[in-house]
Design an enzyme around this catalytic site. Structure first.
Site, mmCIF file in Angstrom:
data_model
loop_
_atom_site.group_PDB
_atom_site.id
_atom_site.type_symbol
_atom_site.label_atom_id
_atom_site.label_comp_id
_atom_site.label_asym_id
_atom_site.label_seq_id
_atom_site.Cartn_x
_atom_site.Cartn_y
_atom_site.Cartn_z
ATOM 1 N N HIS A 48 -0.364 -2.595 4.205
ATOM 2 C CA HIS A 48 0.550 -1.622 3.668
ATOM 3 C C HIS A 48 -0.268 -0.440 3.412
ATOM 4 O O HIS A 48 -0.032 0.740 4.071
ATOM 5 C CB HIS A 48 0.911 -2.092 2.273
ATOM 6 N N HIS A 72 -4.994 3.366 -2.805
ATOM 7 C CA HIS A 72 -3.970 3.782 -3.878
ATOM 8 C C HIS A 72 -3.465 2.645 -4.619
ATOM 9 O O HIS A 72 -3.044 2.692 -5.957
ATOM 10 C CB HIS A 72 -2.943 4.558 -3.062
ATOM 11 N N GLU A 76 -4.205 -0.717 -9.645
ATOM 12 C CA GLU A 76 -3.047 -1.240 -9.821
ATOM 13 C C GLU A 76 -2.953 -2.529 -9.578
ATOM 14 O O GLU A 76 -2.289 -3.565 -10.305
ATOM 15 C CB GLU A 76 -1.677 -0.526 -9.508
ATOM 16 N N ASP A 77 -3.278 -3.051 -8.486
ATOM 17 C CA ASP A 77 -2.995 -4.446 -8.144
ATOM 18 C C ASP A 77 -4.282 -5.458 -7.679
ATOM 19 O O ASP A 77 -4.068 -6.527 -7.285
ATOM 20 C CB ASP A 77 -2.257 -4.616 -6.679
ATOM 21 N N ASP A 139 3.863 6.463 0.874
ATOM 22 C CA ASP A 139 3.570 5.100 0.440
ATOM 23 C C ASP A 139 5.047 4.696 0.159
ATOM 24 O O ASP A 139 5.418 3.471 0.594
ATOM 25 C CB ASP A 139 2.981 4.823 -0.952
ATOM 26 N N ASP A 259 29.612 20.801 12.716
ATOM 27 C CA ASP A 259 28.224 21.041 13.015
ATOM 28 C C ASP A 259 27.289 19.559 12.983
ATOM 29 O O ASP A 259 26.252 19.643 12.545
ATOM 30 C CB ASP A 259 27.730 21.650 11.671
#
Length: 743
Positions: A48, A72, A76-77, A139, A259
């Site tokens: 990812h 990134h 957090e993970d 992301d 259009d």
């Protein structure tokens, strides 16, 4: 999965001097930290951040941004910390990675509040460095591309959030390519049936019109060759979400859309843009009202292009966008296309200066951040940010020529707040193109707007439903809250002054400060407002400031209310009150003591409203404190007052304080017995109008064969005015009886 050397090569194709060591270091560190983590699809989690980095290489971002993309999710993970990132990659990259980290352990009741707080943190980080936004959008884009493996409930929530926030945020930053893909991916999950239908219809139209599209491209190319203009003509197809949204908002069928196809003309210079426009308009007729010049007046997201619609070859409507190739780059990639990382000095880790603060996109972001500083609650902030994101613009001017960009549907009130919050707060009127116009007038492109101001003005709460910009709505909401707080504070001050006077003490605001903790209030104004709202008893304030004070008046147990005289009653705080019986109330209302609260009407400086039966200057009146709603004014003879006989703490001495110059009518209720005949109501209304009164509400209470009883709520100047009106109604041939209703 992309190899380490492949990523480095992708960056070096557009930036040969890229810091290869930084990219290698970030690649290895992120891969080690994510270790054996897996995504919902079963793929290694590290795939990812690697794909996010690949998306950013397509935008030709610098190596520091690519490194942040790789890192990134680490804080957090994984077990990574900000301190560790700082030590290995420098504080600049550490700050960017932390800006992309969601807030953890949020003690918030609602998911909406949590979403708002994370958005608030993200926007603050973006304001510091736009690269946070670029990584976040990449992301989200990769997550949307790979969402088929997520649970259905989660897919819908993420798609709605993307459609509400991230797609329009990309658009406001000029990244149209990212916006369109995010919208289409979200559309696929939010309304899959509509997505399939629209996509299938578009495919049919493309196939059916392939020859026509090629003919128009060739015709336009030959035209530009004739005028020696180096131009590239490319057809473009409207995206499924754009088609569906237009069908919904304008209530059109698919066949009515004119259009679905458009053409982009890319040239070398700005001069060529106008030469190409001239060649087109001299060859084919322009459709009136379909010309926009965003080169001379760029959009807030820095978008520049000329839009025109012509009746072209085969008498078909053809939409054209004419722009330079550099403008096209900005239109597709927005802030990512600006060469803003090349002028700053590079630090050792490959980082550089953030986005220039002079772009239109950044100007919008700064305005949003200003709203954060005002302290809106999370739900208000989320609502206002969404309002700011969804904007199709009009451009208006101040009398001095300053350009103000506003969303479509904006009013002069929005214009005033766009100029400055103080201008909006003091706005009382507006001139549009030299003519005085209502404040709810919808502004159009090119309007010149002059705001008429008065320092005595307070924004009415009703304005909140008129305005369309988040800034105006938030400012009106704050001003309304402040005005209401000021009213309650003024009432609280008067109540405390009277309570202290009865106790033989002098109330001084500054002496409240030391006892604020005991009262559980943050400041003096909060105490006054709480007393005014009925949330804090005046006796509690007295006790907090004078702990040794004892009420020396005669005490007694609660007694049953009497019709005549005075009776004693003790409230919950232990303070004795004397409450009048009905005749004594009348006596007390005649006293004009200094302690009585002055009543000037509902437009005065106190939170005042009138009982349903009304009260008018000249009536003897009493006030009842309604917790959280100010004072309700009753005529002294109102039977409704008996309901408050056992609540002495709510009684407030009040007196009329009417200025002769005031232009405010007051409410009164009358009962009219009218003859049941054609024209009776008209005759009654005529009498009311002739006497300069106003009917606020009318209801038929009871109808008999000969008579109809009406209840009429009137607005009159004072008691003399009301009595004169009653007298003239009695003299009317349509009326058999009339009386004032007092509860």
């Amino acid at each position: 999965m992309m190899r380490q050397y492949e990523l480095v090569e992708r960056v070096q194709r557009y930036k040969p001097d890229a810091n290869e060591a930084l990219l290698n270091k970030a690649y290895v560190y992120a891969m080690q930290k994510h270790g054996h983590q897996r995504r919902a699809s079963g793929d290694p989690y590290f795939s990812h951040p690697l794909e996010v980095a690949a998306i950013l290489t397509d935008m030709h971002m610098d190596e520091a941004t690519i490194a942040v993309a790789l890192l990134h999710d680490t804080i957090e993970d994984t077990t990574a910390t900000r301190q560790e990132i700082d030590e290995l990659f420098g504080p600049d990259l550490g700050r960017l990675v932390e800006g992309l980290t969601k807030l953890k352990k949020l003690d918030l009741v609602s998911k909406k509040a949590e979403q708002a707080e994370n958005l608030r943190k993200l926007l603050l980080a973006i304001a510091e460095d736009v690269r946070v936004l670029l990584v976040k959008l990449a992301d989200r884009l990769h997550n949307m591309r790979t969402m088929d493996h997520m649970p259905e409930s989660k897919r819908l929530r993420i798609a709605e959030e993307t459609m509400d926030i991230y797609a329009p945020l990309a658009g406001r930053m000029g990244m149209q390519g990212v916006r369109e893909e995010l919208e289409d991916l979200s559309f696929r999950y939010i309304n899959p049936e509509a997505y399939k239908t629209v996509t299938a219809r578009l495919a049919e139209v493309v196939e059916r019109n392939r020859g026509v599209i090629e003919d128009i491209e060739k015709t336009l190319t030959k035209l530009f060759e004739k005028y020696s203009i180096n131009a590239t003509v490319k057809s473009r197809q409207k995206k499924p979400w754009s088609v569906f949204r237009k069908m919904e908002t304008k209530a059109l069928s698919f066949e009515q859309l004119s259009d679905i196809f458009g053409f982009r003309v890319l040239v070398d210079t700005v001069e060529d843009c106008y030469r190409a426009l001239g060649a087109i308009h001299t060859s084919w007729s322009m459709v009136p009202g379909r010309f926009k010049d965003y080169i001379s007046t760029p959009k807030q997201n820095d978008y520049r292009s000329i839009h025109t619609t012509i009746v072209g070859p085969s008498n078909q409507r053809v939409e054209l966008q004419i722009r330079t190739r550099s403008m096209h780059n900005v239109a597709e990639y927005g802030v990512a296309a600006h060469a803003l990382y090349k002028d700053g000095s590079q630090s050792g880790n490959g980082s550089s200066h953030a986005l220039s603060k002079d772009t239109n996109a950044y100007a919008w972001l700064r305005r949003t951040i200003e709203q954060l500083a005002e302290g809106d609650n999370p739900e208000d902030f989320l609502e206002n940010t969404k309002l700011e994101l969804f904007q199709d613009q009009v451009f208006c001017f101040t009398p001095k020529g300053r350009l103000i960009a506003l969303p479509r549907g904006a009013t002069p009130i929005d214009f005033a707040y766009a100029v400055h919050t103080d201008v909006g707060d003091t706005c009382v009127g507006a001139k549009v193109n030299g003519r005085t116009m209502p404040l709810m007038t919808e502004l159009k492109n090119g309007d010149e707007v002059e705001i008429i101001r008065s320092n005595a003005q307070t924004p009415p709460a009703a304005w909140e439903s008129i305005v369309v910009t988040g800034k105006a709505r938030a400012a009106i909401r704050r001003a309304t809250k402040n005005a209401v707080r000021k009213q309650y504070s003024g009432l609280g001050l008067r109540i405390l002054e009277r309570a202290f006077e009865r106790a033989g003490k002098v109330f001084q605001k500054e002496k409240l400060k030391p006892v604020l903790p005991r009262l559980a209030r943050k400041d003096v104004e909060d105490v006054l407002a709480s007393v005014g709202r009925g949330e804090l008893a005046s006796a509690d304030v007295l006790k907090a400031m004078f702990p040794d004070y004892k009420d020396e008046r005669v005490t007694s147990a609660p007694q049953k209310p009497r019709e005549e005289g005075w009776f004693n009653l003790r409230n919950a705080a232990g303070m004795l009150f004397q409450i009048p019986g009905r005749s004594s109330r009348r006596q007390r209302s005649e006293r004009k003591g200094e302690g009585a609260v002055p009543i000037r009407g509902v437009r005065g400086d106190l939170p005042v409203k009138f009982a349903p039966e009304g009260a008018v200057p000249g009536d003897r009146i009493v006030g009842i404190l309604q917790p959280g709603a100010g004072i309700t004014i009753y005529p002294i003879q109102s039977p409704s007052l008996t309901a408050f006989d056992d609540q002495p703490e709510r009684w407030v001495d009040v007196r009329w304080d009417i200025d002769e110059g005031m232009k405010e009518r007051f409410p009164a209720r009358i009962s009219v017995s009218a003859i049941n005949a054609p024209g009776s109501l008209a005759e009654i209304a005529q009498v009311v109008a002739t006497n300069d009164a106003n009917i606020h509400m009318l209801s038929m209470v009871r109808t008999a064969p000969d008579f109809t009883e009406m209840l009429i709520d009137l607005e009159v100047w004072d008691l003399k005015h009301l009595n004169r009106l009653l007298s003239q109604l009695k003299d009317s041939s349509a009326v058999s009886g009339v009386r004032r209703v007092n509860g």
